[in-house]
Design a protein around this motif. Structure first.
Motif, PDB file in Angstrom:
ATOM      1  N   LEU A 164       0.838  -1.199   0.000  1.00  0.00           N
ATOM      2  CA  LEU A 164       0.000   0.000   0.000  1.00  0.00           C
ATOM      3  C   LEU A 164       0.871   1.246   0.000  1.00  0.00           C
ATOM      4  O   LEU A 164       0.613   2.191  -0.747  1.00  0.00           O
ATOM      5  CB  LEU A 164      -0.937   0.014   1.213  1.00  0.00           C
ATOM      6  N   GLU A 165       1.902   1.267   0.833  1.00  0.00           N
ATOM      7  CA  GLU A 165       2.800   2.420   0.902  1.00  0.00           C
ATOM      8  C   GLU A 165       3.433   2.698  -0.458  1.00  0.00           C
ATOM      9  O   GLU A 165       3.511   3.847  -0.893  1.00  0.00           O
ATOM     10  CB  GLU A 165       3.883   2.175   1.953  1.00  0.00           C
ATOM     11  N   GLN A 166       3.836   1.652  -1.165  1.00  0.00           N
ATOM     12  CA  GLN A 166       4.436   1.820  -2.489  1.00  0.00           C
ATOM     13  C   GLN A 166       3.411   2.386  -3.472  1.00  0.00           C
ATOM     14  O   GLN A 166       3.711   3.284  -4.256  1.00  0.00           O
ATOM     15  CB  GLN A 166       4.971   0.485  -2.988  1.00  0.00           C
ATOM     16  N   TRP A 167       2.192   1.864  -3.435  1.00  0.00           N
ATOM     17  CA  TRP A 167       1.128   2.353  -4.334  1.00  0.00           C
ATOM     18  C   TRP A 167       0.822   3.819  -4.040  1.00  0.00           C
ATOM     19  O   TRP A 167       0.704   4.632  -4.948  1.00  0.00           O
ATOM     20  CB  TRP A 167      -0.114   1.482  -4.170  1.00  0.00           C
ATOM     21  N   LEU A 168       0.701   4.159  -2.754  1.00  0.00           N
ATOM     22  CA  LEU A 168       0.412   5.536  -2.362  1.00  0.00           C
ATOM     23  C   LEU A 168       1.517   6.490  -2.804  1.00  0.00           C
ATOM     24  O   LEU A 168       1.249   7.571  -3.327  1.00  0.00           O
ATOM     25  CB  LEU A 168       0.233   5.632  -0.844  1.00  0.00           C
ATOM     26  N   THR A 169       2.773   6.090  -2.558  1.00  0.00           N
ATOM     27  CA  THR A 169       3.914   6.935  -2.908  1.00  0.00           C
ATOM     28  C   THR A 169       3.902   7.283  -4.387  1.00  0.00           C
ATOM     29  O   THR A 169       4.201   8.413  -4.767  1.00  0.00           O
ATOM     30  CB  THR A 169       5.239   6.241  -2.523  1.00  0.00           C
ATOM     31  N   GLY A 170       3.507   6.336  -5.205  1.00  0.00           N
ATOM     32  CA  GLY A 170       3.416   6.587  -6.640  1.00  0.00           C
ATOM     33  C   GLY A 170       2.403   7.660  -7.002  1.00  0.00           C
ATOM     34  O   GLY A 170       2.461   8.238  -8.083  1.00  0.00           O
ATOM     35  N   HIS A 171       1.484   7.945  -6.086  1.00  0.00           N
ATOM     36  CA  HIS A 171       0.459   8.966  -6.312  1.00  0.00           C
ATOM     37  C   HIS A 171       0.658  10.202  -5.436  1.00  0.00           C
ATOM     38  O   HIS A 171      -0.209  11.080  -5.410  1.00  0.00           O
ATOM     39  CB  HIS A 171      -0.932   8.384  -6.045  1.00  0.00           C
ATOM     40  N   GLY A 172       1.778  10.251  -4.700  1.00  0.00           N
ATOM     41  CA  GLY A 172       2.058  11.417  -3.870  1.00  0.00           C
ATOM     42  C   GLY A 172       1.386  11.390  -2.507  1.00  0.00           C
ATOM     43  O   GLY A 172       1.195  12.429  -1.883  1.00  0.00           O
ATOM     44  N   TRP A 173       1.034  10.198  -2.040  1.00  0.00           N
ATOM     45  CA  TRP A 173       0.380  10.029  -0.738  1.00  0.00           C
ATOM     46  C   TRP A 173       1.215   9.116   0.140  1.00  0.00           C
ATOM     47  O   TRP A 173       2.126   8.441  -0.340  1.00  0.00           O
ATOM     48  CB  TRP A 173      -1.017   9.445  -0.922  1.00  0.00           C
ATOM     49  N   GLU A 174       0.894   9.060   1.439  1.00  0.00           N
ATOM     50  CA  GLU A 174       1.597   8.194   2.379  1.00  0.00           C
ATOM     51  C   GLU A 174       0.658   7.746   3.491  1.00  0.00           C
ATOM     52  O   GLU A 174      -0.395   8.351   3.706  1.00  0.00           O
ATOM     53  CB  GLU A 174       2.781   8.934   3.007  1.00  0.00           C
ATOM     54  N   ILE A 175       1.059   6.678   4.185  1.00  0.00           N
ATOM     55  CA  ILE A 175       0.331   6.262   5.383  1.00  0.00           C
ATOM     56  C   ILE A 175       0.704   7.221   6.501  1.00  0.00           C
ATOM     57  O   ILE A 175       1.877   7.511   6.709  1.00  0.00           O
ATOM     58  CB  ILE A 175       0.676   4.810   5.767  1.00  0.00           C
ATOM     59  N   ASP A 176      -0.283   7.736   7.198  1.00  0.00           N
ATOM     60  CA  ASP A 176      -0.044   8.644   8.324  1.00  0.00           C
ATOM     61  C   ASP A 176       0.418   7.809   9.512  1.00  0.00           C
ATOM     62  O   ASP A 176      -0.357   7.036  10.067  1.00  0.00           O
ATOM     63  CB  ASP A 176      -1.345   9.382   8.655  1.00  0.00           C
ATOM     64  N   PRO A 177       1.679   7.955   9.921  1.00  0.00           N
ATOM     65  CA  PRO A 177       2.194   7.123  11.018  1.00  0.00           C
ATOM     66  C   PRO A 177       1.653   7.508  12.394  1.00  0.00           C
ATOM     67  O   PRO A 177       1.858   6.785  13.358  1.00  0.00           O
ATOM     68  CB  PRO A 177       3.706   7.345  10.940  1.00  0.00           C
ATOM     69  N   THR A 178       0.942   8.622  12.480  1.00  0.00           N
ATOM     70  CA  THR A 178       0.416   9.067  13.780  1.00  0.00           C
ATOM     71  C   THR A 178      -0.951   8.480  14.095  1.00  0.00           C
ATOM     72  O   THR A 178      -1.469   8.676  15.186  1.00  0.00           O
ATOM     73  CB  THR A 178       0.324  10.603  13.851  1.00  0.00           C
ATOM     74  N   VAL A 179      -1.561   7.775  13.128  1.00  0.00           N
ATOM     75  CA  VAL A 179      -2.888   7.200  13.331  1.00  0.00           C
ATOM     76  C   VAL A 179      -2.798   5.683  13.219  1.00  0.00           C
ATOM     77  O   VAL A 179      -2.341   5.155  12.216  1.00  0.00           O
ATOM     78  CB  VAL A 179      -3.900   7.735  12.292  1.00  0.00           C
ATOM     79  N   PHE A 180      -3.220   4.988  14.261  1.00  0.00           N
ATOM     80  CA  PHE A 180      -3.222   3.529  14.251  1.00  0.00           C
ATOM     81  C   PHE A 180      -4.564   3.070  14.800  1.00  0.00           C
ATOM     82  O   PHE A 180      -4.981   3.494  15.869  1.00  0.00           O
ATOM     83  CB  PHE A 180      -2.094   2.973  15.127  1.00  0.00           C
ATOM     84  N   MET A 181      -5.228   2.219  14.066  1.00  0.00           N
ATOM     85  CA  MET A 181      -6.517   1.691  14.502  1.00  0.00           C
ATOM     86  C   MET A 181      -6.571   0.207  14.177  1.00  0.00           C
ATOM     87  O   MET A 181      -6.250  -0.199  13.070  1.00  0.00           O
ATOM     88  CB  MET A 181      -7.665   2.402  13.789  1.00  0.00           C
ATOM     89  N   ALA A 182      -6.960  -0.578  15.149  1.00  0.00           N
ATOM     90  CA  ALA A 182      -7.118  -2.014  14.923  1.00  0.00           C
ATOM     91  C   ALA A 182      -8.510  -2.413  15.390  1.00  0.00           C
ATOM     92  O   ALA A 182      -8.995  -1.922  16.409  1.00  0.00           O
ATOM     93  CB  ALA A 182      -6.064  -2.795  15.681  1.00  0.00           C
ATOM     94  N   GLY A 183      -9.131  -3.270  14.629  1.00  0.00           N
ATOM     95  CA  GLY A 183     -10.467  -3.726  14.981  1.00  0.00           C
ATOM     96  C   GLY A 183     -10.614  -5.212  14.733  1.00  0.00           C
ATOM     97  O   GLY A 183      -9.651  -5.899  14.408  1.00  0.00           O
ATOM     98  N   ALA A 184     -11.821  -5.682  14.848  1.00  0.00           N
ATOM     99  CA  ALA A 184     -12.096  -7.105  14.688  1.00  0.00           C
ATOM    100  C   ALA A 184     -11.748  -7.607  13.288  1.00  0.00           C
ATOM    101  O   ALA A 184     -11.386  -8.758  13.111  1.00  0.00           O
ATOM    102  CB  ALA A 184     -13.569  -7.380  14.983  1.00  0.00           C
ATOM    103  N   ARG A 185     -11.839  -6.739  12.283  1.00  0.00           N
ATOM    104  CA  ARG A 185     -11.568  -7.156  10.906  1.00  0.00           C
ATOM    105  C   ARG A 185     -10.139  -6.833  10.458  1.00  0.00           C
ATOM    106  O   ARG A 185      -9.796  -7.033   9.313  1.00  0.00           O
ATOM    107  CB  ARG A 185     -12.542  -6.494   9.953  1.00  0.00           C
ATOM    108  N   GLY A 186      -9.326  -6.276  11.341  1.00  0.00           N
ATOM    109  CA  GLY A 186      -7.945  -5.979  10.978  1.00  0.00           C
ATOM    110  C   GLY A 186      -7.610  -4.515  11.142  1.00  0.00           C
ATOM    111  O   GLY A 186      -8.333  -3.751  11.785  1.00  0.00           O
ATOM    112  N   LEU A 187      -6.491  -4.109  10.547  1.00  0.00           N
ATOM    113  CA  LEU A 187      -5.985  -2.751  10.667  1.00  0.00           C
ATOM    114  C   LEU A 187      -6.701  -1.784   9.743  1.00  0.00           C
ATOM    115  O   LEU A 187      -7.018  -2.120   8.603  1.00  0.00           O
ATOM    116  CB  LEU A 187      -4.500  -2.715  10.321  1.00  0.00           C
TER     117      LEU A 187
END
Length: 85
Positions: free
Chosen positions: A16-39
């Motif tokens: 996902l990070e690689q795909w996002l970087t190709g479009h000028g986006w990134e995963i925000d490292p300050t937000v983390f959420m985990a739930g019953a279905r995953g991250l």
């Protein structure tokens, strides 16, 4: 289009990070959420000034995301056609 899988692994996050970087986006490292279905991941534009009120996009497990050349958005799948009797 990118599909963020349920029960995502570190390998999925790297893809996902690689795909996002190709479009000028990134995963925000300050937000983390985990739930019953995953991250869930929050994504944002690379280098964006987040004080301007733009919060980015939260991607939940199993959601599809597309980039339209300007912004990211989640894509809803059309509901299956119901049979009528």
């Amino acid at each position: 289009m990118y599909k963020w899988p349920r029960e995502a692994t570190d390998t999925d996050a790297a893809a996902l990070e690689q795909w996002l970087t190709g479009h000028g986006w990134e995963i925000d490292p300050t937000v983390f959420m985990a739930g019953a279905r995953g991250l869930a991941v929050q994504v944002r534009r690379i280098g964006a000034a987040w004080q301007d009120g733009e919060s980015g996009l939260l991607i939940l497990p199993g959601e599809r995301v597309e980039y339209d050349g300007e912004r990211m958005r989640t894509v809803t799948r059309p509901a299956a056609a119901s049979a009528t009797v």
